[in-house]
Design a protein around this motif. Structure first.
Motif, PDB file in Angstrom:
ATOM      1  N   SER A   1      35.261 -36.086  -5.708  1.00  7.02           N
ATOM      2  CA  SER A   1      34.259 -36.048  -5.016  1.00  7.02           C
ATOM      3  C   SER A   1      33.159 -36.196  -5.101  1.00  7.02           C
ATOM      4  N   GLN A   2      32.359 -35.762  -3.623  1.00  7.68           N
ATOM      5  CA  GLN A   2      30.926 -36.318  -3.992  1.00  7.68           C
ATOM      6  C   GLN A   2      30.588 -35.285  -5.483  1.00  7.68           C
ATOM      7  N   ALA A   3      30.829 -35.081  -4.990  1.00  2.94           N
ATOM      8  CA  ALA A   3      29.662 -33.816  -6.472  1.00  2.94           C
ATOM      9  C   ALA A   3      30.229 -34.552  -7.869  1.00  2.94           C
ATOM     10  N   GLU A   4      31.241 -34.718  -7.889  1.00  2.00           N
ATOM     11  CA  GLU A   4      31.812 -34.956  -9.389  1.00  2.00           C
ATOM     12  C   GLU A   4      30.918 -36.566  -9.704  1.00  2.00           C
ATOM     13  N   VAL A   5      31.264 -37.515  -8.375  1.00  3.00           N
ATOM     14  CA  VAL A   5      30.454 -38.436  -8.529  1.00  3.00           C
ATOM     15  C   VAL A   5      29.277 -38.381  -9.549  1.00  3.00           C
ATOM     16  N   ALA A   6      28.725 -37.302  -8.484  1.00  5.25           N
ATOM     17  CA  ALA A   6      27.121 -37.214  -8.670  1.00  5.25           C
ATOM     18  C   ALA A   6      26.883 -36.373  -9.732  1.00  5.25           C
ATOM     19  N   GLU A   7      27.531 -36.009 -10.559  1.00  3.55           N
ATOM     20  CA  GLU A   7      27.584 -35.544 -11.917  1.00  3.55           C
ATOM     21  C   GLU A   7      27.808 -36.789 -13.566  1.00  3.55           C
ATOM     22  N   ARG A   8      28.937 -37.397 -12.507  1.00  2.00           N
ATOM     23  CA  ARG A   8      29.411 -38.687 -13.521  1.00  2.00           C
ATOM     24  C   ARG A   8      27.765 -39.380 -13.552  1.00  2.00           C
ATOM     25  N   THR A   9      27.260 -39.822 -11.825  1.00  2.09           N
ATOM     26  CA  THR A   9      26.199 -40.545 -11.667  1.00  2.09           C
ATOM     27  C   THR A   9      24.850 -39.337 -12.561  1.00  2.09           C
ATOM     28  N   GLY A  10      24.820 -38.491 -12.636  1.00  2.00           N
ATOM     29  CA  GLY A  10      23.457 -37.428 -13.526  1.00  2.00           C
ATOM     30  C   GLY A  10      22.093 -37.649 -12.250  1.00  2.00           C
ATOM     31  N   LEU A  11      22.743 -37.238 -11.482  1.00  2.00           N
ATOM     32  CA  LEU A  11      21.994 -36.766 -10.523  1.00  2.00           C
ATOM     33  C   LEU A  11      22.065 -35.223  -9.692  1.00  2.00           C
ATOM     34  N   SER A  12      21.221 -34.384  -9.086  1.00  2.00           N
ATOM     35  CA  SER A  12      22.204 -33.449  -8.700  1.00  2.00           C
ATOM     36  C   SER A  12      22.862 -34.166  -6.940  1.00  2.00           C
ATOM     37  N   GLN A  13      23.610 -33.071  -7.080  1.00  5.95           N
ATOM     38  CA  GLN A  13      23.575 -33.369  -5.276  1.00  5.95           C
ATOM     39  C   GLN A  13      23.335 -33.270  -4.361  1.00  5.95           C
ATOM     40  N   TYR A  14      22.706 -33.201  -4.225  1.00  3.95           N
ATOM     41  CA  TYR A  14      21.967 -33.351  -2.649  1.00  3.95           C
ATOM     42  C   TYR A  14      20.998 -34.432  -3.054  1.00  3.95           C
ATOM     43  N   TYR A  15      20.881 -35.289  -4.161  1.00  3.77           N
ATOM     44  CA  TYR A  15      19.760 -36.089  -4.143  1.00  3.77           C
ATOM     45  C   TYR A  15      20.489 -37.178  -4.303  1.00  3.77           C
ATOM     46  N   PHE A  16      21.915 -37.220  -4.585  1.00  5.61           N
ATOM     47  CA  PHE A  16      23.003 -38.340  -4.459  1.00  5.61           C
ATOM     48  C   PHE A  16      23.250 -39.098  -4.051  1.00  5.61           C
ATOM     49  N   SER A  17      23.280 -37.617  -2.407  1.00  3.38           N
ATOM     50  CA  SER A  17      23.707 -37.691  -1.111  1.00  3.38           C
ATOM     51  C   SER A  17      22.889 -37.900  -0.870  1.00  3.38           C
TER      52      SER A  17
END
Length: 278
Positions: A193-209
């Motif tokens: 999911s986007q949430a998982e990739v954002a967490e792996r990347t170290g960014l908030s889901q909103y900012y990552f999106s």
């Protein structure tokens, strides 16, 4: 539609061709990538549905499993090197950048004379290495292929960076996206999911999106679907697998989504596309 089986007569995974090139060849595909240096005017290729009429000095790029056709090739007008898809797919840098690199099918000699000359020289060096048949010929050839891929990759990413503009692009932010693209490619067959990739990347889901869409020009779901469609194309070439099995093995969670996204990205249904690969 025919699948062409590439023979590597001297070096495993790398082949150079400059003679006995057909003047026409029907739509076909192969697992190898193909880098073509154009020597004369008058060539006409169709790659992934787009017509190309390169000029002398141009470089054409055909990526693994792309449908392409030789419409008109004058005598002694091209030379090319073909190399196994494994060379690309075993390299994380290239896998992470492949979504951008695979969109590049021509580099114009008039616009990029230094770059096209370097790639042309590498193609001829591969020929020379093959002809000498010294120790470590395969290693030398693959190093030259990687040098050509590096030049193409740097060119594509430079163009991409310029399209974003200096105010939007930063190496630090691109590192986040590069890592995310690599993670997506590696785990695309899983239910990520986007949430998982954002967490792996170290960014908030909103900012990552926001950042992901800004840098890739696509939403996360669309980008992931594109990777999965590419996975499915590879699997559809295996006649022993059903279309449904290909969908789930590629990472799609439903056949409805698979059929919709496959048609959106290729213009054809999975079953029709499989017929082209047979």
């Amino acid at each position: 539609m025919e699948r062409e089986i590439i023979r590597y007569p001297n070096v495993s995974g790398v082949s150079f061709t400059e003679r006995d090139i057909p003047s026409i060849f029907p739509p076909h595909w192969h697992n190898a990538a193909e880098f073509i240096t154009v020597l004369k005017e008058g060539c006409r290729y169709r790659i992934d549905g787009t017509l190309y009429e390169p000029e002398a000095g141009d470089i054409l790029l055909i990526w693994p499993r792309e449908l392409h056709e030789l419409i008109r090739i004058p005598e002694e007008s091209v030379v090319f090197v073909q190399f196994s898809s494994c060379i690309i797919e075993s390299n994380n840098d290239l896998v992470a950048s492949s979504y951008f690199i695979n969109k590049c099918h021509i580099i114009k000699g008039k616009e990029n004379p230094e770059l096209t000359e370097k790639i042309r020289d590498l193609i001829y060096k591969i020929r020379d290495v093959n002809n000498k048949k010294e120790y470590f010929t395969e290693t030398r050839s693959k190093i030259l292929v990687y040098q050509a891929l590096l030049l193409v990759g740097e060119y594509v990413m430079k163009e991409y960076k310029e399209s974003l503009g200096d105010r939007k692009f930063s190496n630090k932010l691109w590192d986040y996206i590069r890592y995310a693209c690599s993670y997506i490619a590696e785990h695309s067959t899983e239910n990520i999911s986007q949430a998982e990739v954002a967490e792996r990347t170290g960014l908030s889901q909103y900012y990552f999106s926001k950042l992901f869409k800004e840098y890739t020009k696509m939403s996360f779901p669309s980008y992931l679907s594109g990777i999965r469609v590419r996975n499915a194309i590879n699997l559809l070439a295996q006649e022993s697998m059903s279309v449904t099995d290909c969908a789930f093995e590629a990472g799609f969670q439903s056949t409805t989504t698979f059929n919709k996204m496959f048609r959106e990205f290729t213009g054809r249904s999975p079953r029709d596309y499989r017929k082209l690969l047979s």
